[in-house]
Structure formats: structure tokens, C-alpha cells
Motif scaffolding. Sequence first.
Motif, PDB file in Angstrom:
ATOM      1  N   PRO A 150       0.828  -1.203   0.000  1.00 28.63           N
ATOM      2  CA  PRO A 150       0.000   0.000   0.000  1.00 28.63           C
ATOM      3  C   PRO A 150       0.869   1.262   0.000  1.00 28.63           C
ATOM      4  N   GLU A 152       0.791   4.084   1.485  1.00 27.76           N
ATOM      5  CA  GLU A 152       1.149   4.734   2.746  1.00 27.76           C
ATOM      6  C   GLU A 152       2.000   3.865   3.671  1.00 27.76           C
ATOM      7  N   GLN A 153       2.338   2.664   3.244  1.00 25.27           N
ATOM      8  CA  GLN A 153       3.144   1.819   4.117  1.00 25.27           C
ATOM      9  C   GLN A 153       4.598   2.286   4.127  1.00 25.27           C
ATOM     10  N   GLY A 154       5.161   2.426   5.322  1.00 20.18           N
ATOM     11  CA  GLY A 154       6.530   2.922   5.446  1.00 20.18           C
ATOM     12  C   GLY A 154       7.546   1.827   5.180  1.00 20.18           C
ATOM     13  N   GLY A 155       8.649   2.171   4.554  1.00 19.51           N
ATOM     14  CA  GLY A 155       9.708   1.196   4.320  1.00 19.51           C
ATOM     15  C   GLY A 155      10.744   1.768   3.381  1.00 19.51           C
TER      16      GLY A 155
ATOM     17  N   THR B  84       0.129   7.883   9.607  1.00 16.60           N
ATOM     18  CA  THR B  84      -0.174   7.196   8.347  1.00 16.60           C
ATOM     19  C   THR B  84      -1.298   7.920   7.624  1.00 16.60           C
ATOM     20  N   ASN B  87      -0.452  10.932   5.707  1.00 19.17           N
ATOM     21  CA  ASN B  87       0.476  10.673   4.591  1.00 19.17           C
ATOM     22  C   ASN B  87       1.937  10.995   4.911  1.00 19.17           C
ATOM     23  N   TYR B  89       3.826   8.942   7.426  1.00 17.98           N
ATOM     24  CA  TYR B  89       4.572   7.798   7.960  1.00 17.98           C
ATOM     25  C   TYR B  89       5.453   7.148   6.889  1.00 17.98           C
ATOM     26  N   ASP B  90       4.936   7.059   5.648  1.00 17.96           N
ATOM     27  CA  ASP B  90       5.732   6.444   4.573  1.00 17.96           C
ATOM     28  C   ASP B  90       6.957   7.288   4.234  1.00 17.96           C
ATOM     29  N   GLU B  91       6.808   8.621   4.364  1.00 14.58           N
ATOM     30  CA  GLU B  91       7.958   9.497   4.093  1.00 14.58           C
ATOM     31  C   GLU B  91       9.037   9.289   5.159  1.00 14.58           C
ATOM     32  N   GLY B  93       9.369   6.555   6.916  1.00 10.30           N
ATOM     33  CA  GLY B  93       9.840   5.180   6.739  1.00 10.30           C
ATOM     34  C   GLY B  93      10.868   5.031   5.632  1.00 10.30           C
ATOM     35  N   ARG B  94      10.759   5.872   4.598  1.00 16.60           N
ATOM     36  CA  ARG B  94      11.729   5.805   3.493  1.00 16.60           C
ATOM     37  C   ARG B  94      13.133   6.099   3.972  1.00 16.60           C
ATOM     38  N   ILE B 101       9.683   0.418  11.289  1.00 18.97           N
ATOM     39  CA  ILE B 101       8.910  -0.808  11.013  1.00 18.97           C
ATOM     40  C   ILE B 101       8.776  -1.640  12.283  1.00 18.97           C
ATOM     41  N   ASN B 109       0.992   1.152  11.341  1.00 17.61           N
ATOM     42  CA  ASN B 109       1.103   1.593   9.943  1.00 17.61           C
ATOM     43  C   ASN B 109       0.765   0.469   8.968  1.00 17.61           C
ATOM     44  N   SER B 110       1.217  -0.759   9.304  1.00 15.94           N
ATOM     45  CA  SER B 110       1.005  -1.880   8.394  1.00 15.94           C
ATOM     46  C   SER B 110      -0.476  -2.286   8.324  1.00 15.94           C
ATOM     47  N   SER B 113      -2.360   1.338   6.550  1.00 16.16           N
ATOM     48  CA  SER B 113      -2.113   1.654   5.139  1.00 16.16           C
ATOM     49  C   SER B 113      -2.943   0.790   4.178  1.00 16.16           C
ATOM     50  N   PRO B 114      -3.036  -0.558   4.379  1.00 14.05           N
ATOM     51  CA  PRO B 114      -3.938  -1.295   3.474  1.00 14.05           C
ATOM     52  C   PRO B 114      -5.404  -0.940   3.694  1.00 14.05           C
ATOM     53  N   MET B 116      -6.572   1.982   4.301  1.00 13.41           N
ATOM     54  CA  MET B 116      -6.801   3.188   3.486  1.00 13.41           C
ATOM     55  C   MET B 116      -6.826   2.840   2.005  1.00 13.41           C
ATOM     56  N   GLU B 117      -5.862   2.018   1.595  1.00 12.29           N
ATOM     57  CA  GLU B 117      -5.702   1.686   0.176  1.00 12.29           C
ATOM     58  C   GLU B 117      -6.930   0.959  -0.380  1.00 12.29           C
TER      59      GLU B 117
END
Lengths: 330, 157
Positions: A150, A152-155, B84, B87, B89-91, B93-94, B101, B109-110, B113-114, B116-117
Motif C-alpha cells: 500500500p 502509505e506503508q513505510g519502508g 499514516t 500521509n 509515515y511512509d515518508e 519510513g523511506r 517498522i 502503519n502496516s 495503510s492497506p 486506506m488503500e
Amino acid sequence: MSVKKGRQTYVNDRGVYIRETAAIVGPREKAGPLGDCFDEVRPEDWGEKTWEKAEAKFICAAFHKLMGKTDRKTEDIDCVLAGDLMNQCTASSIGLKDSNAPYLGLFGACSTIAEGMCIASFLINSGGMDNVVCMASSNFCSAEKTYRTPVEQGGQRPPTSQWTVTAAGGLWLSSEPGGPEITSVTVGRIVDFNITDSNNMGAAMAPAAADTIMTHMSDLNRTPDYYDAVITGDLGITGSGILREITGLSESVHMDCGAMIFDPVKQRTNSGGSGCGCGTAVLSCCFYPKLIRGEMKKILFVATGALMSPVSVMQSESISGIAHAVAIEI
Amino acid sequence: MDHDLNGLTKEKYAAVADRHSAGSNVVKNCALAFVSGGLICIIAQLFYDLITCSAASHIFGEIDEESGKTLTVMFMVFLGVLLTALNVYDEIGRVAGAGTIVPITGFANSITSPAMEYKSEGFILGVGSQMFRVAGPVIVYGTAASVTAGFIYYLIR
């Protein structure tokens, strides 16, 4: 009629001309080094509730943008060949359902636009069709959803990973003379060198690009110097390095749309851009104008695709590559 | 296979591909994970200290150690969900990688995020069936591992 040369190459007997092109991109593509080339920029979700609807809107708008640039009506289009990365070509079939044009859906992963241009050449050379539109699209968010995690998933992403380009574009191909001509096409083979890392698609696709380029050259008895540029679709920085090493192509001749579309450091896109829209948008809005302006006279466009699905990756199948070549001259 | 790329074998190709494929910067990633994971723990500790300190007891009433821990976990999960949804948390996490994680914020977050998706596929077949697609395996095998460990402990006790 198309005339077969060598193993996989067909020379167009009846002229096939690229009369007009159009591409709509997302904000990240607009912010990249080629940003000023593109026709229109729209947000990735384009005000829609789903990524699917957004990508469909991109392809629909790109079709109308293309038609708007021509003096033709949709009724004059004999066929639209289009494809994308979303399950069963969702974006193309939703986006083009109101176009009222005959439609053939394609899946060639990121090689879709070149696959479309090969088929369009055959359709026009058959004498049956005169005006064909080739389209392809991709959207970062819908591609992440289809192939990865997804949005918005962080990684973290490994350095070899690529960033899916948000873009939809199209080319109007016609038998009526005018503009750059597609002189020959080479239909690629499926090439698999046992790469299983879905975060390294450049390495998975590079052998396919090499195979198609070398076959094209030997079929037509040419060397890469014949062209001003050999342009691959989305090998990215990693895949481009591999291709140059295994084919001996020099950096002065070889260019890659995926490596060109983003600034890898500023935009943190690692190995570069990918997706059906990548090669489509860069060919349409960067190289096509160069041909029109006479800055380039002969190019070989080789769109590359990684023939994988989320299921094949989970089942540990290796990732096959494919590449089709289109020779464009003016 | 008759693809003769100048006699390139799969083994030779693997070496070429490896040479061109830059690896992740392990030292940098570990350092970032250490710092960011540590920061998340500091936030949790601060929250815990705040709600259990004597000054706070005038506002919330007396919070014992167990309740304090539970409230802290709930707060961190909320924080993960909130970031999350915004918008960001993914930034984070990168850059932070495992640092975002591994802590419970990553677990939140895990799941978020799905959710929302897949909201676009509806609340039953979308959110309901997809929200545990990442966290589900963790729960399944976490439960299985704890049962196995418990059983072994029972035998050797």
C-alpha cells in the motif's frame, strides 16, 4: 505489406508516419529534468476517489488531448491499441470506453507502447487500416497497489528499485505522409536470465533489450552508429549500465527514458523511472519534437518490459524480460 | 535457449548484474534505524513518565504501572495511525527503515495503510478483508510461535 528481414524484423513497405503525439504526466514527472516537455500536468489522484479512476482519467484525457491536436475526429480512427499495468488493463478499458473507437487491449508490461507501435505498423501495412492510435499509461499509486505494498506503508527501497512514472500518452500513426516515419520494427523474444529480485527490474530487462537491439542490427545489417540514438524505455540507471556492458553500446548512442525522467538524487528515485507511461511520455514529448525540429534524424526506440505478476513473484518464478524495437526516421 | 548474447551464460550474467546493482548502505541504514527507533522509544517513555508522574495524578487520577504501559502502547498505536493517515509515515519510513517498522507504530502503519488503500473496494471486501494482509502473517506466526514455545516450556519445566 511488411517485408520480413532476418529473424524478427519487418520493414514497412507502405509508409507509417507518426503524425501527432500527446502526454499528460504527474507532478513528480513535471518536477524532473524533462518536466517542461510534457503537454499537461495533473495530480496523481486527479480528484478521483480511486487510483483506478484516476489512471483511467489520465488515459481518457490523453486520448482527447491527442485528438485535439489533430484535425481528425474519433470516427477517423480505425483502432486504438492501449495497455497499462493494472490488473487486466483496468485503466485502458475504463478510460477509453467512451471514446467510441475500436479498441485492442494490450499487455506487454512497460514495453506496451512499442508492442502497440509494432502491431499498428502491421495493421497499417496490411492496407486495411489507415489511422491507428497507440497508447499506454501508468500511475505510481495504482502500480504500487498492484505490484507492491500500500502507498502509505513505510519502508525503504533498495538502490536498484525504480519509481513508477505517472503518465499517460499516445501517438497517432497514419498511412498519410507527414512527420517522422516508422521504417521498421523488431518484435522481441521473451528473455530470462534468472533474475528473481522484483526490486531490480533493470537487471531483469537488460538482456531482453540487448537481444532485441542485437537482433535488429543483425537482421538489417546495421551497426548502432546508423542511429542518432538507441533509446530504451525504462532500464533505469542499473539496467542501462548492464545493457552497455553486455552490448558494448556507447553512452553517446544509448539513452534511457527511465534514467532521464527523474533526478535520482534530488527526487530520491533510486535507479530511475519505470512503467508503461515512462517510455511513452518521453518518446511523445521529448524525442518526437527533436525529430520534428531536425535535432535527430534516426532513432531506435526500444521499450522494455518485465513480464511478471504479483503471483509469479510470490511463487518465486524468475522475471522474464521483453523488448520491442521501433526504428523512426525523418 | 538460443539467446546468444555473445555467449553470455546465466552465471556470467549474474556476476555482471551484481556488479552494476548497488547494494543498500548497511551502516547508514543501521545508524538511521538505531536513531529513529530510539527516538520513537523516547517519545513513548516521555508519554509514560508524563501520565504516571505525581503531578499528572491530580488531572488523570492515580495511574499504576500496568495501566500506564497499556496507555502508552495505545498512544503509540494512535500516533502510528495518525501519521499514516496524514500521509507522512511512509515518508519517514523511506529514511528510517527498520527504525519505523519494528516498533509498534510500524505495526499500526502496516494495518492502517492497506485499510486506506482498499477502502475503494468497500468496507467488507476492501477494508475488512485486506487490512491484515501485511500484519496477518505476523499475528498468525506470532501466535503459533508462542503456542510452540509454551508447549516446550511445559515439557521441560
